[in-house]
Motif scaffolding. Structure first.
Motif, PDB file in Angstrom:
ATOM      1  N   UNK A  81       0.592  -1.408   0.354  1.00 21.83           N
ATOM      2  CA  UNK A  81       0.281  -0.371  -0.385  1.00 21.83           C
ATOM      3  C   UNK A  81       1.015   1.086   0.225  1.00 21.83           C
ATOM      4  N   UNK A  82       0.688   1.948  -1.010  1.00 24.22           N
ATOM      5  CA  UNK A  82       1.340   3.644  -1.459  1.00 24.22           C
ATOM      6  C   UNK A  82       1.189   4.416  -1.536  1.00 24.22           C
ATOM      7  N   UNK A  83       1.337   5.459  -1.858  1.00 24.91           N
ATOM      8  CA  UNK A  83       0.378   6.942  -2.238  1.00 24.91           C
ATOM      9  C   UNK A  83       0.369   6.369  -3.739  1.00 24.91           C
ATOM     10  N   UNK A  84       0.415   5.612  -4.312  1.00 26.31           N
ATOM     11  CA  UNK A  84      -0.356   5.097  -5.775  1.00 26.31           C
ATOM     12  C   UNK A  84      -1.975   4.540  -5.681  1.00 26.31           C
ATOM     13  N   UNK A  85      -1.608   4.230  -4.742  1.00 25.41           N
ATOM     14  CA  UNK A  85      -2.749   2.870  -4.138  1.00 25.41           C
ATOM     15  C   UNK A  85      -4.493   3.810  -3.835  1.00 25.41           C
ATOM     16  N   UNK A  86      -5.544   3.347  -4.931  1.00 25.28           N
ATOM     17  CA  UNK A  86      -6.681   3.624  -5.073  1.00 25.28           C
ATOM     18  C   UNK A  86      -7.532   2.953  -4.077  1.00 25.28           C
ATOM     19  N   UNK A  87      -7.663   1.809  -4.143  1.00 23.24           N
ATOM     20  CA  UNK A  87      -8.149   0.981  -3.296  1.00 23.24           C
ATOM     21  C   UNK A  87      -7.316  -0.328  -2.766  1.00 23.24           C
ATOM     22  N   UNK A  88      -7.673  -0.317  -1.407  1.00 22.22           N
ATOM     23  CA  UNK A  88      -7.244  -1.657  -0.392  1.00 22.22           C
ATOM     24  C   UNK A  88      -8.670  -2.400  -0.489  1.00 22.22           C
ATOM     25  N   UNK A  89      -9.339  -3.716  -0.932  1.00 27.26           N
ATOM     26  CA  UNK A  89     -10.030  -4.582  -0.974  1.00 27.26           C
ATOM     27  C   UNK A  89      -9.513  -6.182  -0.575  1.00 27.26           C
ATOM     28  N   UNK A  90      -9.559  -6.584   1.087  1.00 28.86           N
ATOM     29  CA  UNK A  90      -9.654  -7.916   1.209  1.00 28.86           C
ATOM     30  C   UNK A  90      -9.818  -8.594   2.880  1.00 28.86           C
ATOM     31  N   UNK A  91      -9.400  -9.121   2.314  1.00 29.10           N
ATOM     32  CA  UNK A  91     -11.110 -10.485   3.442  1.00 29.10           C
ATOM     33  C   UNK A  91     -10.857 -10.387   5.155  1.00 29.10           C
ATOM     34  N   UNK A  92     -11.934  -9.854   5.822  1.00 29.36           N
ATOM     35  CA  UNK A  92     -11.158 -10.244   7.110  1.00 29.36           C
ATOM     36  C   UNK A  92     -11.285 -11.477   7.273  1.00 29.36           C
ATOM     37  N   UNK A  93     -11.705 -12.594   7.147  1.00 24.99           N
ATOM     38  CA  UNK A  93     -11.429 -14.086   7.329  1.00 24.99           C
ATOM     39  C   UNK A  93     -11.124 -14.978   6.083  1.00 24.99           C
TER      40      UNK A  93
ATOM     41  N   UNK B  60      -2.998   1.018   7.755  1.00 26.66           N
ATOM     42  CA  UNK B  60      -1.806   1.806   6.980  1.00 26.66           C
ATOM     43  C   UNK B  60      -2.666   2.340   5.666  1.00 26.66           C
ATOM     44  N   UNK B  61      -3.894   1.782   5.055  1.00 29.60           N
ATOM     45  CA  UNK B  61      -4.619   2.498   3.929  1.00 29.60           C
ATOM     46  C   UNK B  61      -5.250   3.797   4.270  1.00 29.60           C
TER      47      UNK B  61
ATOM     48  N   UNK C  49      -5.294  -9.654   9.604  1.00 32.76           N
ATOM     49  CA  UNK C  49      -5.198  -7.783  10.736  1.00 32.76           C
ATOM     50  C   UNK C  49      -6.341  -6.665  10.051  1.00 32.76           C
ATOM     51  N   UNK C  50      -7.567  -6.903  10.087  1.00 33.34           N
ATOM     52  CA  UNK C  50      -7.683  -5.823   9.453  1.00 33.34           C
ATOM     53  C   UNK C  50      -7.746  -4.556   9.775  1.00 33.34           C
TER      54      UNK C  50
END
Length: 394
Positions: A147-159, A175-176, A168-169
């Motif tokens: 995840x950096x300053x070019x990231x628009x979306x962070x999409x991830x699973x809680x489980x 960080x996002x 570690x949601x």
């Protein structure tokens, strides 16, 4: 006897099977049949009048019940056909730019999500898939580093769906936010089995569904939109249900709703909402905190039996990192899974982790012991069901 055992009578299938597949399809509450009959009777007797009497606002009614489960304010949860659709609505409200075009996800996410993210490359996004670890979990630091300053979306699973690993949601979402990226959290394998608080996590969006741990059947996916995002979101995947006065049949966009239904699109699936009511009421009454406590006792018992019988498991041994499923790796796992189902031990199989066993609050320790003893017996004797005796391997 556990206090939650009192709910067993509410689920008819428990009288005929050892039902350990709530990570895939939760058991149907007895009340659901009556609720579906009410839907049929309403349609038969009220006809088109049912829309104005209840049906049109039912997505918000169901959404508010889900909001209680996931720590969301009332009026922030919209309903959708499936989680892929819910994800698409969220994504359609975000736009890539020259400076920000990256979607960050994990290789351990459910494939349907990754297919969708990859398809967004046609809209100008760039996909970054963070590899999983050898144990099929994810490395939080690798996610954070992606995840950096070019990231628009962070999409991830809680489980995670294969291993029931709890990510570690909080750290990933934090960080996002620091990087200025939006967060879409997938709670499909967490809502109803582990506590979820989307408000505390401060995610922009969260998706999930009633199909699994919420015992609400298919067709009941949901999308949480953070209140401040809800005020400004302009999803391109939209439709007439999002409008304040849909029956005015105006073609301008000046009268959009200001609640969660702003994120909806076409005509809703009313029968699915009737199917969701009973499970949501039971889960809210039982309380996810109590459900989690019992689940941890049952998964610990499963892992103890895994060790006792000499099997292995991809499940995390840290109870704070394990949700409701224990995958048991045994020889000929697809055949073992099929044989169990033929004998009314309802489980499933997923490569490469093996037989997934998912007790819920309505299961008992005795059932945990029985299913593990049955697996040990099948493996020892190689006593597999014939191809036509069991159901299709799933």
């Amino acid at each position: 006897m556990d206090a939650l055992d009192s709910y067993r009578d509410e689920f008819p299938i428990l009288s005929r099977t050892v039902y350990m597949i709530s990570n895939s399809l939760g058991a149907m509450p007895r009340q659901t049949a009556r609720n579906l009959a009410e839907y049929a009777d309403t349609w038969a007797t009220r006809g088109v009048r049912a829309w104005e009497e209840r049906w049109w606002e039912m997505p918000l009614e169901i959404g508010n019940k889900i909001a209680r489960v996931i720590g969301a304010p009332a009026g922030t949860v919209s309903m959708h056909e499936n989680v892929t659709t819910a994800q698409m609505v969220a994504l359609s409200s975000l736009r890539p730019s020259a400076a920000r075009q990256r979607i960050v996800c994990s290789a351990m996410d459910f494939p349907s999500m990754v297919y969708l993210y990859r398809a967004q490359e046609a809209a100008g996004f760039e996909l970054r898939i963070v590899p999983g670890k050898d144990d099929l979990s994810i490395d939080t630091d690798r996610m954070l580093d992606a995840i950096d300053d070019t990231t628009a979306v962070v999409a991830f699973s809680h489980v995670l769906f294969r291993t029931s690993y709890i990510t570690d949601a909080a750290a990933i979402a934090r960080r996002a936010r620091e990087a200025g990226a939006s967060v879409i959290l997938d709670t499909y394998q967490s809502a109803g089995i582990v506590p979820v608080d989307v408000t505390a996590l401060d995610v922009d969006f969260a998706v999930g569904g009633c199909l699994k741990w919420l015992c609400g059947g298919p067709g009941n996916a949901f999308l949480y939109t953070r209140p401040d995002r809800l005020k400004t979101a302009r999803p391109s995947f939209t439709g007439w249900l999002s409008q304040q006065h849909p029956f005015a049949f105006a073609i301008d966009d000046a009268d959009g709703r200001d609640d969660a239904m702003h994120m909806m699109n076409g005509t809703p699936a009313i029968p699915a909402y009737y199917a969701a009511l009973a499970g949501l009421d039971i889960v809210n009454e039982a309380g996810v905190g109590r459900i989690r406590e019992k689940s941890q006792r049952m998964t610990a018992r499963l892992l103890a039996r895994v060790d006792e019988y000499g099997f292995t498991s991809a499940a995390a041994r840290d109870p704070e990192r394990l949700a409701g499923t224990v995958a048991v790796n045994v020889p000929d796992a697809p055949l073992v899974s099929r044989t169990l189902k033929a004998r009314d031990f309802i489980v499933d199989y997923r490569p490469p982790v093996g037989v997934r066993i998912s007790p819920h609050f309505y299961n008992t320790m005795d059932e945990v012991d029985r299913v593990m003893a049955e697996i040990a017996s099948i493996v020892r004797k190689k006593d597999y069901a014939t191809a036509d005796a069991g159901s299709r391997v799933t």
